[in-house]
Write a protein that holds these residues in place. Structure first.
Motif, PDB file in Angstrom:
ATOM      1  N   LYS A 157      63.818   5.252 -75.512  1.00 58.68           N
ATOM      2  CA  LYS A 157      64.503   3.994 -75.237  1.00 58.68           C
ATOM      3  C   LYS A 157      64.007   3.413 -73.924  1.00 58.68           C
ATOM      4  O   LYS A 157      63.707   4.139 -72.976  1.00 58.68           O
ATOM      5  N   LEU A 162      62.352   6.406 -71.872  1.00 57.24           N
ATOM      6  CA  LEU A 162      62.899   7.752 -71.735  1.00 57.24           C
ATOM      7  C   LEU A 162      63.761   8.050 -72.958  1.00 57.24           C
ATOM      8  O   LEU A 162      64.625   7.237 -73.318  1.00 57.24           O
ATOM      9  N   TYR A 189      64.191   2.163 -70.382  1.00 52.51           N
ATOM     10  CA  TYR A 189      65.124   2.560 -69.327  1.00 52.51           C
ATOM     11  C   TYR A 189      65.276   1.417 -68.321  1.00 52.51           C
ATOM     12  O   TYR A 189      64.300   0.902 -67.786  1.00 52.51           O
ATOM     13  N   ASP A 205      58.814   9.921 -74.169  1.00 50.87           N
ATOM     14  CA  ASP A 205      58.968   9.801 -72.717  1.00 50.87           C
ATOM     15  C   ASP A 205      57.659   9.293 -72.139  1.00 50.87           C
ATOM     16  O   ASP A 205      56.680  10.037 -72.036  1.00 50.87           O
TER      17      ASP A 205
END
Length: 409
Positions: free
Chosen positions: A238, A235, A240, A219
């Motif tokens: 991946k 996030l 976002y 994150d």
């Protein structure tokens, strides 16, 4: 949605069920090897749930087609030593182009993701005009003509753009938005190579994830503090995007009760008081009020004061420049504090051109974040300066076009 299936040489005949299935399996093998260099047939079989005979056949075909290389045998605890396979670096190439407000940046990467060649600071002025778009195309063709790679060996070009970008459908809504045809289609028709577009802040955070300061964090927020202000987000490991690809318009959070009109058409946006644009304005206003700087002579001569001038002045210990950057950082800290309270990230990376002043920005920024964020939420958040600096977006978009074509993301 952009379809990259036809980029690679194999699997173009979707009318053949067996052939199409094999093409999908081959893409899964390439995607796995793009993430895990140096893999045996047994590893591929186990990880991808494909039988060893099928993997053996497909690996042999991929090797013959030039996508894979046999790195020889690997030592084992006992028994027969297996061969290790990896991507062939010179199978194909990918080009990244960063369209900046005052210049263009280029980088070429090979099939394995190694950076081969770069070209920086190509003069350019970003405008929403056909002429500016044509210059981008001309300079891209010029770069391709200068490298020792044939044009047909480049199977993808990624363009990084500031502002609102819809990468899924190929539209840019801030620049080069004068046609109903997707920008990707226009560029592909003009250049004759598959094209992908991306927002610069997302390209930056991806570059840091692949080559930079992001390690195992899942994150991550990347604060892109240049002339404008945006964020890229990773996030749950991946990138976002949000529903339509516009996530990250951090600079347009209405945090201030002022009458300053932002270029988005609203008033009070964070970008009006915490960005390179606001820094340029503040510098001129302070000199008009009688404060002095190493930039005073330049300003009195009628020359434009730009972000990079202020960065250079700050790094030369210009007191006014350092003071103004500190003011920007304090205001930016309000916004970043909000993000930390909302998202509780593991890591915040600060990049963009203003990150080049280092602690002149980071120290007051951290102080402000401590002031405006909840200590229970922010105590485990770490902060780092971008490792890639001004090259992050061009590297990131080159690696993103590679990732899209190989199916890595």
């Amino acid at each position: 949605m952009v379809d990259f299936d036809s980029v690679l040489k194999f699997g173009r005949d979707k009318n053949s069920g067996a052939e199409y299935k094999n093409s999908l399996l081959k893409k899964s093998i390439l995607a796995f090897l793009a993430r895990n260099e140096g893999t045996t047939i047994a590893d591929l079989s186990g990880k991808l749930n494909i039988s060893i005979p099928t993997v053996t056949k497909l690996v042999a075909e991929l090797k013959e087609e030039g996508y894979l290389m046999d790195h020889g045998k690997v030592e084992t605890a006992g028994g027969r030593r297996p061969n290790v396979f990896g991507l062939s670096a010179n199978a194909f190439y990918f080009l990244g182009v960063d369209v900046r407000r005052r210049r263009l940046e280029f980088v070429l990467v090979d099939f394995k993701g190694n950076i081969l060649q770069e070209k920086h600071n190509v003069p350019f002025v970003l405008k929403n005009t056909q002429e500016a778009l044509e210059q981008v195309c001309v300079e891209t063709e010029q770069f391709i003509s200068e490298i020792e790679i044939k044009k047909e060996e480049i199977i993808g070009i990624g363009f990084s753009l500031t502002g609102r970008v819809d990468p899924n459908n190929g539209y840019s809504y801030t620049y080069f938005n004068f046609s109903e045809i997707p920008l990707t289609d226009i560029l592909q028709e003009r250049l004759g190579i598959r094209v992908y577009i991306e927002n610069d802040s997302r390209a930056m955070v991806y570059a840091e994830k692949v080559f930079g300061v992001v390690k195992d964090e899942k994150d991550v927020l990347f604060v892109n503090l240049g002339r404008g202000l945006g964020i890229g987000m990773v996030l749950d490991d991946k990138l976002y995007y949000g529903k339509t690809g516009f996530a990250g318009e951090f600079g347009h959070i209405p945090l201030f009760d002022n009458e300053v009109l932002c270029h988005c058409g609203k008033k009070g946006c964070l970008e009006t008081e915490a960005s390179g644009i606001s820094l340029e304005k503040m510098m001129v206003e302070r000199m008009q009020a009688g404060e002095t700087s190493v930039l005073t002579k330049q300003w009195k001569e009628g020359k434009e004061i730009l972000v990079y001038d202020i960065i250079k002045a700050a790094n030369s210990d210009d007191v006014l420049s350092i003071s103004l950057i500190s003011e920007i950082a304090e205001k930016l800290g309000r916004g970043v504090g909000v993000l930390i309270n909302l998202l509780n990230p593991e890591l915040v990376v600060v990049g963009g051109s203003l990150s080049l002043v280092g602690d002149y920005l980071m120290l007051p920024l951290k102080t402000a974040i401590n002031k405006y964020s909840l200590s229970l939420v922010s105590k485990d958040t770490r902060f780092k300066l971008s490792k890639l600096g001004d090259n992050a977006s061009v590297i990131g978009v080159a690696m993103l076009i590679r990732a899209k074509i190989l199916g890595v993301i």
